[in-house]
Design a protein around this motif. Structure first.
Motif, mmCIF file in Angstrom:
data_model
loop_
_atom_site.group_PDB
_atom_site.id
_atom_site.type_symbol
_atom_site.label_atom_id
_atom_site.label_comp_id
_atom_site.label_asym_id
_atom_site.label_seq_id
_atom_site.Cartn_x
_atom_site.Cartn_y
_atom_site.Cartn_z
ATOM 1 N N SER A 189 5.824 7.234 -8.389
ATOM 2 C CA SER A 189 5.583 8.162 -9.493
ATOM 3 C C SER A 189 5.045 7.377 -10.691
ATOM 4 C CB SER A 189 6.873 8.877 -9.888
ATOM 5 O OG SER A 189 7.755 7.972 -10.527
ATOM 6 N N THR A 190 4.444 8.068 -11.615
ATOM 7 C CA THR A 190 3.920 7.425 -12.819
ATOM 8 C C THR A 190 5.048 6.734 -13.584
ATOM 9 O OG1 THR A 190 2.154 9.058 -12.966
ATOM 10 C CG2 THR A 190 2.664 7.830 -14.976
ATOM 11 N N ASN A 191 6.197 7.399 -13.713
ATOM 12 C CA ASN A 191 7.335 6.800 -14.430
ATOM 13 C C ASN A 191 7.829 5.534 -13.751
ATOM 14 O OD1 ASN A 191 7.294 8.723 -16.414
ATOM 15 N ND2 ASN A 191 8.955 9.934 -15.558
ATOM 16 N N ASP A 192 7.969 5.561 -12.421
ATOM 17 C CA ASP A 192 8.427 4.377 -11.684
ATOM 18 C C ASP A 192 7.415 3.241 -11.804
ATOM 19 O OD1 ASP A 192 10.807 5.545 -10.927
ATOM 20 O OD2 ASP A 192 10.112 6.085 -8.916
ATOM 21 N N ARG A 193 6.145 3.560 -11.715
ATOM 22 C CA ARG A 193 5.094 2.542 -11.841
ATOM 23 C C ARG A 193 5.161 1.883 -13.228
ATOM 24 N NH1 ARG A 193 0.423 1.795 -8.898
ATOM 25 N NH2 ARG A 193 0.872 3.748 -7.836
ATOM 26 N N GLN A 194 5.311 2.687 -14.260
ATOM 27 C CA GLN A 194 5.404 2.144 -15.618
ATOM 28 C C GLN A 194 6.652 1.279 -15.780
ATOM 29 O OE1 GLN A 194 5.131 5.707 -17.988
ATOM 30 N NE2 GLN A 194 2.896 5.637 -18.044
ATOM 31 N N HIS A 195 7.762 1.713 -15.182
ATOM 32 C CA HIS A 195 9.007 0.946 -15.241
ATOM 33 C C HIS A 195 8.830 -0.427 -14.575
ATOM 34 C CE1 HIS A 195 13.275 0.186 -15.501
ATOM 35 N NE2 HIS A 195 13.387 0.102 -14.189
ATOM 36 N N ILE A 196 8.219 -0.447 -13.414
ATOM 37 C CA ILE A 196 7.978 -1.703 -12.695
ATOM 38 C C ILE A 196 7.021 -2.594 -13.484
ATOM 39 C CG2 ILE A 196 6.870 -2.686 -10.635
ATOM 40 C CD1 ILE A 196 8.146 -0.270 -9.099
ATOM 41 N N GLU A 197 5.969 -2.015 -14.044
ATOM 42 C CA GLU A 197 5.019 -2.802 -14.838
ATOM 43 C C GLU A 197 5.706 -3.397 -16.075
ATOM 44 O OE1 GLU A 197 1.798 -0.055 -15.488
ATOM 45 O OE2 GLU A 197 0.994 -0.387 -13.467
ATOM 46 N N HIS A 198 6.609 -2.645 -16.677
ATOM 47 C CA HIS A 198 7.353 -3.143 -17.832
ATOM 48 C C HIS A 198 8.246 -4.331 -17.433
ATOM 49 C CE1 HIS A 198 9.637 -3.186 -21.555
ATOM 50 N NE2 HIS A 198 10.738 -3.156 -20.831
ATOM 51 N N ILE A 199 8.962 -4.192 -16.329
ATOM 52 C CA ILE A 199 9.811 -5.295 -15.848
ATOM 53 C C ILE A 199 8.957 -6.527 -15.550
ATOM 54 C CG2 ILE A 199 11.299 -6.069 -13.949
ATOM 55 C CD1 ILE A 199 12.360 -3.153 -13.855
ATOM 56 N N PHE A 200 7.804 -6.313 -14.926
ATOM 57 C CA PHE A 200 6.908 -7.430 -14.631
ATOM 58 C C PHE A 200 6.474 -8.133 -15.924
ATOM 59 C CE2 PHE A 200 2.503 -8.958 -14.134
ATOM 60 C CZ PHE A 200 2.740 -10.004 -13.256
ATOM 61 N N GLN A 201 6.058 -7.374 -16.915
ATOM 62 C CA GLN A 201 5.617 -7.972 -18.182
ATOM 63 C C GLN A 201 6.749 -8.766 -18.850
ATOM 64 O OE1 GLN A 201 2.524 -8.230 -19.265
ATOM 65 N NE2 GLN A 201 1.836 -7.059 -17.508
ATOM 66 N N GLU A 202 7.971 -8.277 -18.710
ATOM 67 C CA GLU A 202 9.124 -8.947 -19.324
ATOM 68 C C GLU A 202 9.562 -10.202 -18.573
ATOM 69 O OE1 GLU A 202 10.969 -8.029 -22.171
ATOM 70 O OE2 GLU A 202 9.242 -6.737 -22.544
ATOM 71 N N THR A 203 9.240 -10.294 -17.285
ATOM 72 C CA THR A 203 9.796 -11.374 -16.461
ATOM 73 C C THR A 203 8.761 -12.309 -15.850
ATOM 74 O OG1 THR A 203 9.829 -9.920 -14.518
ATOM 75 C CG2 THR A 203 11.837 -10.023 -15.855
ATOM 76 N N LYS A 204 7.497 -12.008 -15.916
ATOM 77 C CA LYS A 204 6.482 -12.805 -15.205
ATOM 78 C C LYS A 204 6.381 -14.246 -15.680
ATOM 79 C CE LYS A 204 2.560 -11.511 -18.075
ATOM 80 N NZ LYS A 204 1.247 -10.899 -18.074
ATOM 81 N N HIS A 205 6.744 -14.523 -16.900
ATOM 82 C CA HIS A 205 6.606 -15.865 -17.451
ATOM 83 C C HIS A 205 7.746 -16.815 -17.075
ATOM 84 C CE1 HIS A 205 9.221 -13.694 -20.180
ATOM 85 N NE2 HIS A 205 9.693 -14.860 -20.563
ATOM 86 N N PRO A 245 0.784 -1.241 0.000
ATOM 87 C CA PRO A 245 0.000 0.000 0.000
ATOM 88 C C PRO A 245 0.818 1.296 0.000
ATOM 89 C CG PRO A 245 -1.030 -1.586 1.457
ATOM 90 C CD PRO A 245 0.285 -2.189 1.005
ATOM 91 N N ALA A 246 1.904 1.357 0.756
ATOM 92 C CA ALA A 246 2.722 2.580 0.766
ATOM 93 C C ALA A 246 3.364 2.815 -0.603
ATOM 94 C CB ALA A 246 3.793 2.499 1.852
ATOM 95 N N TRP A 247 3.795 1.757 -1.259
ATOM 96 C CA TRP A 247 4.357 1.894 -2.606
ATOM 97 C C TRP A 247 3.266 2.386 -3.559
ATOM 98 C CZ3 TRP A 247 9.101 0.047 -4.982
ATOM 99 C CH2 TRP A 247 10.063 -0.368 -4.056
ATOM 100 N N ASP A 248 2.085 1.817 -3.439
ATOM 101 C CA ASP A 248 0.986 2.175 -4.334
ATOM 102 C C ASP A 248 0.646 3.655 -4.233
ATOM 103 O OD1 ASP A 248 -0.862 1.475 -6.299
ATOM 104 O OD2 ASP A 248 -2.438 1.101 -4.831
ATOM 105 N N ARG A 249 0.722 4.203 -3.028
ATOM 106 C CA ARG A 249 0.403 5.626 -2.810
ATOM 107 C C ARG A 249 1.498 6.560 -3.284
ATOM 108 N NH1 ARG A 249 -0.940 3.594 2.154
ATOM 109 N NH2 ARG A 249 0.920 4.490 3.087
ATOM 110 N N THR A 250 2.754 6.128 -3.215
ATOM 111 C CA THR A 250 3.857 7.070 -3.411
ATOM 112 C C THR A 250 4.631 6.916 -4.716
ATOM 113 O OG1 THR A 250 5.387 5.639 -2.195
ATOM 114 C CG2 THR A 250 4.195 7.313 -0.916
#
Length: 125
Positions: free
Chosen positions: A15-31, A8-13
């Protein structure tokens, strides 16, 4: 199926750029997280008190929650151990089949200070 979840603290704080970066890493590595625990690097830094901050996406591909009670983590670069520390983090629990970002803080003295620390890998011992 692996899911991305933010504390929850990460979700609140985040930045849009950091969130997109993390989502990109997740998409690249989740499989690639079948039935194991692994870490995908996000960034490395040192803070004002000379602690080494290793931010990773923790992938728990097991069927058990992952907790960090007396877990030894080693940070390596090209098979050389740069940091080694015993972590107890009662606030961190990664459910089964979930990926979650986290920053592990290696205090001054728990890592080699005069070597480059970028592009390493984190492992549970």
């Amino acid at each position: 199926m692996q899911q991305l979840r933010l504390e929850p603290a990460w979700d609140r704080t985040l930045s849009t750029n950091d969130r997109q970066h993390i989502e990109h890493i997740f998409q690249e590595t989740k499989h690639i997280q079948n039935s194991r625990i692994s870490f995908s690097p996000i960034r490395e830094a040192k803070n004002h008190s000379e602690a080494l901050l290793i931010t990773v996406l923790i992938h728990n591909g097991t069927d058990q929650p992952l907790t960090f009670h007396n877990k030894r983590l080693k940070y390596k670069i090209r098979d050389e151990v740069i940091g080694d520390y015993l972590f107890t983090l009662p606030e961190l629990s990664v459910p089964s089949n979930v990926s979650m970002p986290w920053t592990f803080i290696f205090p001054k003295g728990s890592y080699m200070r005069n070597v480059p620390f970028e592009n390493g890998e984190l492992n549970i011992i």
